[in-house]
Motif scaffolding. Structure first.
Motif, PDB file in Angstrom:
ATOM      1  N   ILE A  25      73.502  91.123  23.822  1.00 51.98           N
ATOM      2  CA  ILE A  25      72.842  91.132  25.127  1.00 51.98           C
ATOM      3  C   ILE A  25      71.471  91.783  25.011  1.00 51.98           C
ATOM      4  O   ILE A  25      70.473  91.288  25.554  1.00 51.98           O
ATOM      5  CB  ILE A  25      73.696  91.873  26.171  1.00 51.98           C
ATOM      6  CG1 ILE A  25      75.060  91.179  26.359  1.00 51.98           C
ATOM      7  CG2 ILE A  25      72.957  91.963  27.502  1.00 51.98           C
ATOM      8  CD1 ILE A  25      74.976  89.796  26.935  1.00 51.98           C
ATOM      9  N   HIS A  26      71.407  92.917  24.293  1.00 48.89           N
ATOM     10  CA  HIS A  26      70.134  93.621  24.123  1.00 48.89           C
ATOM     11  C   HIS A  26      69.132  92.769  23.357  1.00 48.89           C
ATOM     12  O   HIS A  26      67.944  92.724  23.702  1.00 48.89           O
ATOM     13  CB  HIS A  26      70.377  94.946  23.406  1.00 48.89           C
ATOM     14  CG  HIS A  26      69.136  95.752  23.181  1.00 48.89           C
ATOM     15  ND1 HIS A  26      68.394  96.269  24.220  1.00 48.89           N
ATOM     16  CD2 HIS A  26      68.495  96.124  22.034  1.00 48.89           C
ATOM     17  CE1 HIS A  26      67.346  96.921  23.730  1.00 48.89           C
ATOM     18  NE2 HIS A  26      67.384  96.848  22.416  1.00 48.89           N
ATOM     19  N   HIS A  27      69.606  92.087  22.313  1.00 48.36           N
ATOM     20  CA  HIS A  27      68.725  91.235  21.522  1.00 48.36           C
ATOM     21  C   HIS A  27      68.185  90.087  22.372  1.00 48.36           C
ATOM     22  O   HIS A  27      66.981  89.777  22.322  1.00 48.36           O
ATOM     23  CB  HIS A  27      69.493  90.694  20.311  1.00 48.36           C
ATOM     24  CG  HIS A  27      68.673  89.810  19.418  1.00 48.36           C
ATOM     25  ND1 HIS A  27      67.532  90.246  18.780  1.00 48.36           N
ATOM     26  CD2 HIS A  27      68.829  88.504  19.071  1.00 48.36           C
ATOM     27  CE1 HIS A  27      67.010  89.253  18.075  1.00 48.36           C
ATOM     28  NE2 HIS A  27      67.780  88.194  18.234  1.00 48.36           N
ATOM     29  N   LEU A  28      69.056  89.466  23.163  1.00 42.84           N
ATOM     30  CA  LEU A  28      68.615  88.381  24.034  1.00 42.84           C
ATOM     31  C   LEU A  28      67.657  88.902  25.097  1.00 42.84           C
ATOM     32  O   LEU A  28      66.661  88.246  25.432  1.00 42.84           O
ATOM     33  CB  LEU A  28      69.831  87.718  24.693  1.00 42.84           C
ATOM     34  CG  LEU A  28      69.539  86.554  25.657  1.00 42.84           C
ATOM     35  CD1 LEU A  28      68.734  85.466  24.972  1.00 42.84           C
ATOM     36  CD2 LEU A  28      70.850  85.989  26.197  1.00 42.84           C
ATOM     37  N   GLU A  29      67.920  90.094  25.594  1.00 33.89           N
ATOM     38  CA  GLU A  29      67.047  90.712  26.603  1.00 33.89           C
ATOM     39  C   GLU A  29      65.627  90.879  26.053  1.00 33.89           C
ATOM     40  O   GLU A  29      64.636  90.589  26.749  1.00 33.89           O
ATOM     41  CB  GLU A  29      67.634  92.070  26.990  1.00 33.89           C
ATOM     42  CG  GLU A  29      66.905  92.795  28.091  1.00 33.89           C
ATOM     43  CD  GLU A  29      67.503  94.169  28.349  1.00 33.89           C
ATOM     44  OE1 GLU A  29      66.739  95.134  28.492  1.00 33.89           O
ATOM     45  OE2 GLU A  29      68.755  94.256  28.388  1.00 33.89           O
ATOM     46  N   ARG A  30      65.517  91.316  24.802  1.00 35.00           N
ATOM     47  CA  ARG A  30      64.198  91.482  24.181  1.00 35.00           C
ATOM     48  C   ARG A  30      63.488  90.142  24.026  1.00 35.00           C
ATOM     49  O   ARG A  30      62.274  90.043  24.253  1.00 35.00           O
ATOM     50  CB  ARG A  30      64.344  92.163  22.820  1.00 35.00           C
ATOM     51  CG  ARG A  30      64.678  93.645  22.902  1.00 35.00           C
ATOM     52  CD  ARG A  30      64.854  94.248  21.517  1.00 35.00           C
ATOM     53  NE  ARG A  30      63.660  94.094  20.694  1.00 35.00           N
ATOM     54  CZ  ARG A  30      63.589  94.465  19.405  1.00 35.00           C
ATOM     55  NH1 ARG A  30      64.641  95.005  18.818  1.00 35.00           N
ATOM     56  NH2 ARG A  30      62.484  94.302  18.722  1.00 35.00           N
ATOM     57  N   ARG A  31      64.240  89.138  23.645  1.00 39.55           N
ATOM     58  CA  ARG A  31      63.648  87.802  23.490  1.00 39.55           C
ATOM     59  C   ARG A  31      63.127  87.275  24.811  1.00 39.55           C
ATOM     60  O   ARG A  31      62.033  86.684  24.883  1.00 39.55           O
ATOM     61  CB  ARG A  31      64.685  86.826  22.922  1.00 39.55           C
ATOM     62  CG  ARG A  31      64.920  86.945  21.437  1.00 39.55           C
ATOM     63  CD  ARG A  31      65.797  85.818  20.930  1.00 39.55           C
ATOM     64  NE  ARG A  31      65.299  84.526  21.344  1.00 39.55           N
ATOM     65  CZ  ARG A  31      65.921  83.375  21.104  1.00 39.55           C
ATOM     66  NH1 ARG A  31      67.085  83.384  20.490  1.00 39.55           N
ATOM     67  NH2 ARG A  31      65.409  82.236  21.500  1.00 39.55           N
ATOM     68  N   ILE A  32      63.894  87.463  25.864  1.00 40.24           N
ATOM     69  CA  ILE A  32      63.482  86.981  27.182  1.00 40.24           C
ATOM     70  C   ILE A  32      62.251  87.736  27.670  1.00 40.24           C
ATOM     71  O   ILE A  32      61.339  87.157  28.259  1.00 40.24           O
ATOM     72  CB  ILE A  32      64.645  87.111  28.190  1.00 40.24           C
ATOM     73  CG1 ILE A  32      65.814  86.223  27.767  1.00 40.24           C
ATOM     74  CG2 ILE A  32      64.184  86.766  29.597  1.00 40.24           C
ATOM     75  CD1 ILE A  32      65.451  84.759  27.570  1.00 40.24           C
ATOM     76  N   THR A  33      62.207  89.039  27.418  1.00 38.76           N
ATOM     77  CA  THR A  33      61.034  89.833  27.800  1.00 38.76           C
ATOM     78  C   THR A  33      59.787  89.326  27.096  1.00 38.76           C
ATOM     79  O   THR A  33      58.719  89.184  27.715  1.00 38.76           O
ATOM     80  CB  THR A  33      61.263  91.318  27.473  1.00 38.76           C
ATOM     81  OG1 THR A  33      62.370  91.804  28.241  1.00 38.76           O
ATOM     82  CG2 THR A  33      60.026  92.145  27.779  1.00 38.76           C
ATOM     83  N   GLN A  34      59.896  89.054  25.804  1.00 40.05           N
ATOM     84  CA  GLN A  34      58.768  88.515  25.039  1.00 40.05           C
ATOM     85  C   GLN A  34      58.307  87.190  25.645  1.00 40.05           C
ATOM     86  O   GLN A  34      57.106  86.937  25.812  1.00 40.05           O
ATOM     87  CB  GLN A  34      59.182  88.311  23.578  1.00 40.05           C
ATOM     88  CG  GLN A  34      58.157  87.596  22.704  1.00 40.05           C
ATOM     89  CD  GLN A  34      56.919  88.423  22.444  1.00 40.05           C
ATOM     90  OE1 GLN A  34      57.019  89.638  22.287  1.00 40.05           O
ATOM     91  NE2 GLN A  34      55.767  87.784  22.402  1.00 40.05           N
ATOM     92  N   LEU A  35      59.261  86.350  25.994  1.00 39.29           N
ATOM     93  CA  LEU A  35      58.949  85.038  26.561  1.00 39.29           C
ATOM     94  C   LEU A  35      58.286  85.169  27.926  1.00 39.29           C
ATOM     95  O   LEU A  35      57.274  84.517  28.207  1.00 39.29           O
ATOM     96  CB  LEU A  35      60.242  84.227  26.678  1.00 39.29           C
ATOM     97  CG  LEU A  35      60.129  82.766  27.098  1.00 39.29           C
ATOM     98  CD1 LEU A  35      59.415  81.962  26.022  1.00 39.29           C
ATOM     99  CD2 LEU A  35      61.501  82.184  27.367  1.00 39.29           C
ATOM    100  N   LEU A  36      58.842  86.018  28.787  1.00 37.04           N
ATOM    101  CA  LEU A  36      58.304  86.167  30.139  1.00 37.04           C
ATOM    102  C   LEU A  36      56.932  86.824  30.144  1.00 37.04           C
ATOM    103  O   LEU A  36      56.151  86.624  31.085  1.00 37.04           O
ATOM    104  CB  LEU A  36      59.271  86.989  30.994  1.00 37.04           C
ATOM    105  CG  LEU A  36      60.639  86.364  31.305  1.00 37.04           C
ATOM    106  CD1 LEU A  36      61.500  87.352  32.083  1.00 37.04           C
ATOM    107  CD2 LEU A  36      60.482  85.071  32.081  1.00 37.04           C
ATOM    108  N   SER A  37      56.634  87.606  29.117  1.00 37.71           N
ATOM    109  CA  SER A  37      55.368  88.338  29.081  1.00 37.71           C
ATOM    110  C   SER A  37      54.188  87.450  28.710  1.00 37.71           C
ATOM    111  O   SER A  37      53.030  87.813  28.944  1.00 37.71           O
ATOM    112  CB  SER A  37      55.461  89.493  28.085  1.00 37.71           C
ATOM    113  OG  SER A  37      55.596  88.988  26.761  1.00 37.71           O
ATOM    114  N   GLU A  38      54.461  86.295  28.138  1.00 35.36           N
ATOM    115  CA  GLU A  38      53.375  85.405  27.735  1.00 35.36           C
ATOM    116  C   GLU A  38      52.711  84.807  28.967  1.00 35.36           C
ATOM    117  O   GLU A  38      53.365  84.364  29.902  1.00 35.36           O
ATOM    118  CB  GLU A  38      53.914  84.297  26.826  1.00 35.36           C
ATOM    119  CG  GLU A  38      54.506  84.834  25.526  1.00 35.36           C
ATOM    120  CD  GLU A  38      55.153  83.747  24.697  1.00 35.36           C
ATOM    121  OE1 GLU A  38      55.140  82.585  25.145  1.00 35.36           O
ATOM    122  OE2 GLU A  38      55.675  84.067  23.613  1.00 35.36           O
TER     123      GLU A  38
END
Length: 433
Positions: free
Chosen positions: A208-221
């Motif tokens: 969950i934490h790993h996916l959360e980081r990926r989503i944050t990276q994606l949303l920040s673009e």
């Protein structure tokens, strides 16, 4: 898009069995399936749910998909003599304990062409590998490989000059060639498995934490500002009392934070804390005015963080297309919230790329909601010597569309339930007094 997946001799799955996302002839819930424009007789389901008792093998279907994808993406990293870690055969049959595991996937690639990719392997080597495609209604072989790694290239395989005719015995040809950019066709198939298929075990907090980081990276673009807006909309309508999601780039990280940290760890830490994710809440101040307050996502409930991670992935796939596979979707999510997320896949205005969802769950409430067709519901069951059988409700002739599926399932009409032995013997005597 996945058509079907065949598994043989992997963990508790002994005999060859096929998990299908092909829709039957029924016209009920027409929004739950879609027709492929290139293959008029092919209707594919948007979602599929797997039920079964604990240890009945439902997770092993998900693990098989994960192992298949992992081999495609990473077998090219194996050195001579390395074992194939994904090899995990059925152990309760001496004839199969060292026998080959086989996987085969039929799918629609990013070029909207139908493919069939099959492999067979043991602990040490790839025994068989073949890729077929269907430019029309008939198959053509792109390549075939057996045992020692020698590859036979089909006549329809383009750009043959730069393609190796032999690979290491523990590597997949698709992994070796598709993972390199010099062959456009093979690379597009490789990228289908890399980018279009996502497999997540939701029972582990690390995932969950790993996916959360990926989503944050994606949303920040910057180019995904619309995705961030949709993420905020999703969180708001889910009734979490959150108005929106805010993401800021921590460009001003204090250099003192990294004093004494080895250089090889510094980059990972910077990446982990690069962005600050906050939830925005409304509240009434002392003057009686409605104002907003930001709270760090880390201080929110586990359920909120799960929805952020899962919802972000789902919304991204609605934009790009693909297949999402979750083991235990209900982890930290209320049944109503699970139903809401599933219903998004059936919404033709939202799921415009016909993204597919495959998931396991114990939430029988979903069966009583008229949410699924019979061919979308799968069950796993352990039989005599620990082997798993799986089947869909479409295999039952006497199941009408209007029957209470949740009650029928819980009464044991479809199997797939734990069989609890009544308390007996001296060990339990005190409970029978």
């Amino acid at each position: 898009m996945i058509i079907d997946f065949t598994i043989e001799n992997f963990r508790s799955i002994k005999e060859k069995q096929t998990f299908s996302l092909t829709a039957g002839s029924g016209k009920k819930h027409s929004a739950n399936f879609f027709e492929n424009e290139n293959y008029s007789n092919l209707k594919l389901l948007k979602t599929s749910v797997i039920y079964g008792a604990n240890a009945s093998g439902k997770t092993n279907i998900i693990r098989a998909l994960h192992a298949f994808r992992y081999l495609i993406l990473f077998s090219s990293d194996l050195k001579p003599g390395d074992n194939i870690k994904c090899y995990d055969p059925f152990l309760f049959d001496d004839t199969l304990a060292n026998g080959p595991t086989s996987f085969s996937l039929r799918f629609i690639g990013t070029d909207n062409i139908k493919y069939e990719y099959s492999i067979s392997f043991n602990n040490e080597e790839i025994l068989f590998e073949e890729l077929k495609y269907y430019p029309k209604d008939y198959p053509a072989t792109l390549f075939t490989r057996q045992n020692i790694g020698e590859v036979k290239i089909g006549k329809n395989f383009d750009n043959k000059k730069n393609v190796p005719k032999q690979v290491l015995k523990n590597r997949l040809f698709l992994s070796e060639v598709g993972g390199n950019s010099y062959h456009e066709h093979m690379n597009s198939i490789y990228l289908f498995f890399k980018d279009k298929i996502q497999v997540w075990n939701l029972t582990e907090s690390f995932n969950i934490h790993h996916l959360e980081r990926r989503i944050t990276q994606l949303l920040s673009e910057d180019q995904n500002s619309n995705l961030l807006k949709r993420m905020s909309d999703l969180i708001r309508v889910a009734d979490l009392k959150v108005e929106k999601i805010s993401i800021t780039n921590r460009r001003d990280l204090d250099a003192k934070v990294f004093e004494g940290i080895p250089e090889e760890l510094k980059e990972d830490i910077i990446e982990q804390y690069k962005y600050k994710v906050e939830t925005v809440h409304n509240y009434r101040n002392k003057a009686g005015d409605i104002v907003t307050k930001k709270i760090d996502l880390n201080d929110e409930s586990h359920g909120t963080k799960v929805l952020y991670a899962l919802g972000g992935l789902i919304l991204e796939k609605f934009q790009s297309g693909g297949v999402i596979i979750f083991d235990e979707l209900e982890n930290s999510l209320h049944p109503i919230l699970c139903r809401f997320l599933i219903s998004l896949f059936h919404n033709e205005k939202i799921n415009i790329k016909n993204t597919q969802l495959i998931f396991t769950t114990h939430q029988t409430e979903l069966l009583g909601e008229r949410l699924f067709r019979k061919d979308q519901i799968w069950l796993t069951n352990k039989i005599k010597f620990g082997e798993t059988e799986f089947y869909s409700l479409a295999d039952f002739d006497n199941v009408r569309d209007d029957v209470p599926l949740d009650k029928w399932y819980m009464s044991g009409k479809f199997e797939g339930l734990p069989k609890i032995t009544p308390l007996k013997g001296p060990l339990f005597s005190e409970y029978r007094k």
